[in-house]
Scaffold this active site. Sequence first.
Site, mmCIF file in Angstrom:
data_model
loop_
_atom_site.group_PDB
_atom_site.id
_atom_site.type_symbol
_atom_site.label_atom_id
_atom_site.label_comp_id
_atom_site.label_asym_id
_atom_site.label_seq_id
_atom_site.Cartn_x
_atom_site.Cartn_y
_atom_site.Cartn_z
ATOM 1 N N ASN A 38 0.799 -1.232 0.000
ATOM 2 C CA ASN A 38 0.000 0.000 0.000
ATOM 3 C C ASN A 38 0.827 1.275 0.000
ATOM 4 O O ASN A 38 0.391 2.307 -0.493
ATOM 5 C CB ASN A 38 -1.008 -0.002 1.156
ATOM 6 C CG ASN A 38 -0.379 -0.306 2.497
ATOM 7 O OD1 ASN A 38 0.812 -0.616 2.611
ATOM 8 N ND2 ASN A 38 -1.180 -0.216 3.549
ATOM 9 N N GLU A 55 7.308 2.504 14.697
ATOM 10 C CA GLU A 55 7.963 3.160 13.577
ATOM 11 C C GLU A 55 7.658 4.648 13.676
ATOM 12 O O GLU A 55 6.639 5.047 14.232
ATOM 13 C CB GLU A 55 7.474 2.579 12.249
ATOM 14 C CG GLU A 55 7.904 1.130 12.083
ATOM 15 C CD GLU A 55 7.561 0.523 10.737
ATOM 16 O OE1 GLU A 55 6.461 0.828 10.227
ATOM 17 O OE2 GLU A 55 8.370 -0.249 10.209
ATOM 18 N N CYS A 65 -3.854 0.014 6.783
ATOM 19 C CA CYS A 65 -4.010 -0.853 7.955
ATOM 20 C C CYS A 65 -4.645 -0.142 9.140
ATOM 21 O O CYS A 65 -5.345 -0.766 9.943
ATOM 22 C CB CYS A 65 -2.653 -1.422 8.368
ATOM 23 S SG CYS A 65 -1.378 -0.160 8.521
ATOM 24 N N GLU A 105 4.214 -4.440 12.311
ATOM 25 C CA GLU A 105 3.126 -3.472 12.089
ATOM 26 C C GLU A 105 2.094 -4.212 11.258
ATOM 27 O O GLU A 105 2.248 -4.389 10.049
ATOM 28 C CB GLU A 105 3.670 -2.229 11.382
ATOM 29 C CG GLU A 105 2.742 -1.023 11.460
ATOM 30 C CD GLU A 105 1.751 -0.985 10.326
ATOM 31 O OE1 GLU A 105 0.625 -1.525 10.522
ATOM 32 O OE2 GLU A 105 2.068 -0.438 9.276
#
Length: 505
Positions: free
Chosen positions: A168, A479, A299, A265
Site C-alpha cells: 500500500n 515506527e 491498515c 506493524e
Amino acid sequence: MAQSILDTMSGASTGTLVVTEPLNFWAGKRVTPREEKNTEPVFEPATGRVLCQLVPCGAAEVEEAIQSAHSAYVKWSKMSGMERARVMLEAARIIRERREKIAKLEVINNGKCITEALVDVDVAWQTMEFYAGMAGTLTGQHIQLPGGAFAYTRREALGVCVGIGAFNYPFQISVTKSAPALACGNAMVFKPSPMTPLTAVIMAEIYKEAGVPDGLFCVVQGGAETGSLLCHHPKVAKVSFTGSVPTGKKVMEMSAKGVKQVTLELGGKSPLIIFKDCDLENAVRGALMANFLTQGQVCCNGTRVFVQREIIPQFLEEVVKRTKSIAVGDPLLDSTRMGALISKPQLDKALGFVTQAKKEGAKVLCGGDPFVPSDPKLKGGYFMSPCVLENCRDDMACVKEEIFGPVMSVLPFDSEDEVIQRANNTTYGLASGVFTRDISRAHRVAERLEAGTCFINNYNNSPVEMPFGGYKMSGFGRENGQVTIEYYSQLKTVVVELGDVENHF
C-alpha cells in the site's frame, strides 16, 4: 542506465509502461536473477496489464545480498553520526528533486491516485531528514560509581536489519524502515511486496548516489520463500515487517529461532467514534479520510464508524453525498481521488464482504460494486465504487474482519461506556479516533481505547515525528518518532574501575 525508468516518467501515462530492468539491488548495482524460474506477473492495477515478470530471489541471491550488506555495515557503523547524516540529507534532497517521477512510478505499480502518491513521496524525504537529524544525537549516559569508579553506556548499531514491506505504501515504507536503521549505523536488506516491486530499487539507487557504502541498502525480490530465507539467516540481527497478522506471526516464529529482534506493524479494524456534540462537518471529513485513502487499503483505517444515534441521519446524509462524489478513475489524472485496488483477488475480496454484509442484514447506501471507467484502456482495471453500509452490527463479518477496500461500516451507539466496550471488543489495536467538542471526554476516551494511536478530531494524520504501532494483535514495536531509534540500536554498558580490584577469594 538505472535512472532510465524514472527518465520515462515525465511523459508517462496509464497503460504504457513496460519494465525490463532487473529489480534486485546489492553491491551497489542492479542484479539480474540467476535463474528465471517461479516467476510471477506484476500487474498495473489501473489496467490489469502485466508490467513485468517478478523472479524471486533464492538462497544464493539472499546470501549475496546479506554479505554485501554486512560489508557495508562494517564501514557505515564506524562513521560518526554527523557523517551519516550528511549522506542521508543528500538522499532526502534527491528524493525531493525526483518527487513527481517517483510518484508516477508508484501510481503505475500501486494503483493509488497521484495526489496521494505525491504526499507519500514527501513523507519519505521528510522521514529521511528527520532521522538524519537524529543520527548525530545518539549518545550514552555517564553513571558515577563509588570510589571514583564509573560506568557509561554506548548506543550501538544492531548490524544487518531486514525490512519487509507492504503493497500500500511501497516507496514510503522502504524509507520508513531504512532511515532509522541507517541513522543508527545499520545496513538493511529490504524485500518489497511482490505486487509492488518497482520503487524500492529506485530508493536503493538514490542511496548509492547520495554516497552510502555499496551494499548498505539492498533490495531482494520475492514472496514467502524469500522472506523465510531472510528471517532465518544467521547474519540478520532484526526483522521489521509490515503486513497481515497471519504472516506477521510466521515472521515472529521464524525470527525467534535466531532470537532476532522484531518489529511488527500488522492489521487493524480501528474504531472511529463520533459523538453528537462533534463538529459534524469535520466528523464527516474525518470519516472519509479514515476509510477511503489508498482505496481503503490502509491498515490503520477507521472502518468501524460508531455514530451517536441522535445524529446518524445527518451524518449518513452528508457522508453518502460526499462518497458518491469521489472521482474514481485513471490514477495519474490530477482530478482522480480514488484509483484501483492492488489486484483482482483483492477487489473480489472487498466486493465479497459487501455481498456478505447484505446477506447479514446491512444496507448499502452507496457503492460496493465494480466500477468500470469510461476510458477503454481502464476496462481491465481493479476499480470499485466506494461503499457506505448502515444497519451494521458488531457480529457482522464487515465489522469484525479487515476488508482492505473502500468499505465504511456505520454503527449506532447510545452511551460513552457502551461504545468504548464495543470499540475495544476486537483482537486488533492499531488505531482509533474520536470526534467531540468536549475536551474532557476526548482525553478520557483516548485513555480507555486499546490502540497504539488515538486521533482526536482528525484521522490518519501521521507525520514522521509521531510514533506509530499497535496494541494486541496489531503488532509491537514502533515506527516513526524518536523512540524508533531504540528499536534499531542496542545498549552496551562499560564499567571502569580506577582503583584496585576487591578480591573476595
